[in-house]
Design a protein around this motif. Structure first.
Motif, PDB file in Angstrom:
ATOM      1  N   GLY A   1       0.814  -1.216   0.000  1.00 41.61           N
ATOM      2  CA  GLY A   1       0.000   0.000   0.000  1.00 41.61           C
ATOM      3  C   GLY A   1       0.843   1.260   0.000  1.00 41.61           C
ATOM      4  N   THR A   2       1.942   1.242   0.767  1.00 40.06           N
ATOM      5  CA  THR A   2       2.832   2.405   0.814  1.00 40.06           C
ATOM      6  C   THR A   2       3.467   2.653  -0.550  1.00 40.06           C
ATOM      7  OG1 THR A   2       3.283   1.953   3.144  1.00 40.06           O
ATOM      8  CG2 THR A   2       4.825   3.396   1.996  1.00 40.06           C
ATOM      9  N   VAL A   3       3.918   1.583  -1.203  1.00 40.39           N
ATOM     10  CA  VAL A   3       4.521   1.724  -2.527  1.00 40.39           C
ATOM     11  C   VAL A   3       3.492   2.248  -3.536  1.00 40.39           C
ATOM     12  CG1 VAL A   3       5.504   0.432  -4.463  1.00 40.39           C
ATOM     13  CG2 VAL A   3       6.332   0.015  -2.152  1.00 40.39           C
ATOM     14  N   LEU A   4       2.294   1.684  -3.501  1.00 43.70           N
ATOM     15  CA  LEU A   4       1.256   2.140  -4.432  1.00 43.70           C
ATOM     16  C   LEU A   4       0.864   3.600  -4.177  1.00 43.70           C
ATOM     17  CD1 LEU A   4      -1.045  -1.021  -4.638  1.00 43.70           C
ATOM     18  CD2 LEU A   4       0.584  -0.177  -6.342  1.00 43.70           C
ATOM     19  N   LEU A   5       0.810   3.994  -2.907  1.00 46.78           N
ATOM     20  CA  LEU A   5       0.504   5.388  -2.590  1.00 46.78           C
ATOM     21  C   LEU A   5       1.612   6.317  -3.094  1.00 46.78           C
ATOM     22  CD1 LEU A   5      -1.635   7.148  -1.167  1.00 46.78           C
ATOM     23  CD2 LEU A   5      -0.206   7.022   0.873  1.00 46.78           C
ATOM     24  N   GLY A   6       2.861   5.900  -2.963  1.00 41.44           N
ATOM     25  CA  GLY A   6       3.979   6.687  -3.487  1.00 41.44           C
ATOM     26  C   GLY A   6       3.920   6.833  -4.996  1.00 41.44           C
ATOM     27  N   ILE A   7       3.599   5.741  -5.676  1.00 42.13           N
ATOM     28  CA  ILE A   7       3.470   5.789  -7.141  1.00 42.13           C
ATOM     29  C   ILE A   7       2.335   6.724  -7.538  1.00 42.13           C
ATOM     30  CG2 ILE A   7       2.829   4.419  -9.162  1.00 42.13           C
ATOM     31  CD1 ILE A   7       4.366   2.071  -7.835  1.00 42.13           C
ATOM     32  N   ALA A   8       1.193   6.606  -6.856  1.00 46.99           N
ATOM     33  CA  ALA A   8       0.049   7.463  -7.178  1.00 46.99           C
ATOM     34  C   ALA A   8       0.381   8.937  -6.944  1.00 46.99           C
ATOM     35  CB  ALA A   8      -1.167   7.056  -6.338  1.00 46.99           C
ATOM     36  N   GLY A   9       1.046   9.235  -5.830  1.00 46.90           N
ATOM     37  CA  GLY A   9       1.418  10.627  -5.552  1.00 46.90           C
ATOM     38  C   GLY A   9       2.376  11.186  -6.590  1.00 46.90           C
ATOM     39  N   ALA A  10       3.374  10.379  -6.980  1.00 44.36           N
ATOM     40  CA  ALA A  10       4.332  10.839  -7.991  1.00 44.36           C
ATOM     41  C   ALA A  10       3.647  11.052  -9.336  1.00 44.36           C
ATOM     42  CB  ALA A  10       5.469   9.832  -8.127  1.00 44.36           C
ATOM     43  N   LEU A  11       2.734  10.156  -9.692  1.00 46.63           N
ATOM     44  CA  LEU A  11       2.013  10.318 -10.952  1.00 46.63           C
ATOM     45  C   LEU A  11       1.112  11.550 -10.929  1.00 46.63           C
ATOM     46  CD1 LEU A  11       1.086   6.638 -11.854  1.00 46.63           C
ATOM     47  CD2 LEU A  11       2.679   8.139 -13.055  1.00 46.63           C
ATOM     48  N   LEU A  12       0.422  11.778  -9.813  1.00 43.30           N
ATOM     49  CA  LEU A  12      -0.425  12.971  -9.719  1.00 43.30           C
ATOM     50  C   LEU A  12       0.409  14.243  -9.825  1.00 43.30           C
ATOM     51  CD1 LEU A  12      -2.911  11.917  -6.907  1.00 43.30           C
ATOM     52  CD2 LEU A  12      -3.489  12.488  -9.271  1.00 43.30           C
ATOM     53  N   LEU A  13       1.537  14.282  -9.150  1.00 37.90           N
ATOM     54  CA  LEU A  13       2.408  15.453  -9.232  1.00 37.90           C
ATOM     55  C   LEU A  13       2.906  15.650 -10.660  1.00 37.90           C
ATOM     56  CD1 LEU A  13       3.914  17.755  -7.872  1.00 37.90           C
ATOM     57  CD2 LEU A  13       5.696  16.126  -7.240  1.00 37.90           C
ATOM     58  N   GLY A  14       3.299  14.570 -11.314  1.00 37.19           N
ATOM     59  CA  GLY A  14       3.775  14.666 -12.698  1.00 37.19           C
ATOM     60  C   GLY A  14       2.696  15.103 -13.667  1.00 37.19           C
ATOM     61  N   VAL A  15       1.489  14.571 -13.499  1.00 40.90           N
ATOM     62  CA  VAL A  15       0.377  14.969 -14.372  1.00 40.90           C
ATOM     63  C   VAL A  15       0.057  16.445 -14.163  1.00 40.90           C
ATOM     64  CG1 VAL A  15      -2.104  14.675 -14.754  1.00 40.90           C
ATOM     65  CG2 VAL A  15      -0.621  12.677 -14.635  1.00 40.90           C
ATOM     66  N   GLY A  16       0.074  16.885 -12.909  1.00 41.96           N
ATOM     67  CA  GLY A  16      -0.166  18.304 -12.638  1.00 41.96           C
ATOM     68  C   GLY A  16       0.878  19.192 -13.296  1.00 41.96           C
ATOM     69  N   MET A  17       2.141  18.759 -13.229  1.00 40.78           N
ATOM     70  CA  MET A  17       3.200  19.534 -13.870  1.00 40.78           C
ATOM     71  C   MET A  17       3.020  19.563 -15.382  1.00 40.78           C
ATOM     72  SD  MET A  17       6.476  18.364 -11.589  1.00 40.78           S
ATOM     73  CE  MET A  17       7.647  19.054 -12.725  1.00 40.78           C
TER      74      MET A  17
END
Length: 123
Positions: free
Chosen positions: A73-89
């Protein structure tokens, strides 16, 4: 004085990071026309980084990483956060959608910040 384990981890981390970054550039820049070799190089970088983790933990005499629901769950949450930040950028800088890009990027940052208490816990 630097410990051997830290030096080995630093060297393997730099090599893996460079291979991964160059592989992603090769795969994602269409002018380079090197998608397949880029994917191969990116995967090689990820493998070197995974090897680095195992080698460092062995040199530090740490227990192997236990795969549990919390770890996944921690790894998946990290991936989701990084993807959201990247999509926002990308929305902000590439597609000129400032408001939605900033909002999605902020959500990504908040998700990434949630990793700290999840991984370390509260005292």
């Amino acid at each position: 004085m630097m410990k051997k384990s830290s030096f080995v981890a630093m060297i393997l981390g730099v090599i893996g990071g460079i291979l991964f970054a160059l592989g992603m550039c090769m795969a994602l820049i269409p002018e380079w026309d090197a998608f397949v070799p880029g994917v191969v190089m990116g995967v090689a970088g990820v493998l070197v980084l995974l090897i680095m983790i195992f080698v460092w933990r062995k040199m530090e005499h740490k227990n192997p990483i236990r795969v549990s629901g919390k770890t996944i769950g921690t790894v998946l949450l990290g991936i989701a956060g990084a993807l959201l930040l990247g999509v926002g950028m990308c929305l902000t800088m590439v597609w000129s959608n400032m408001i939605i890009g900033i909002l999605i990027g902020l959500v990504g940052i908040i998700v990434l910040l949630c990793l700290i208490p999840l991984a370390k816990g509260f005292k």
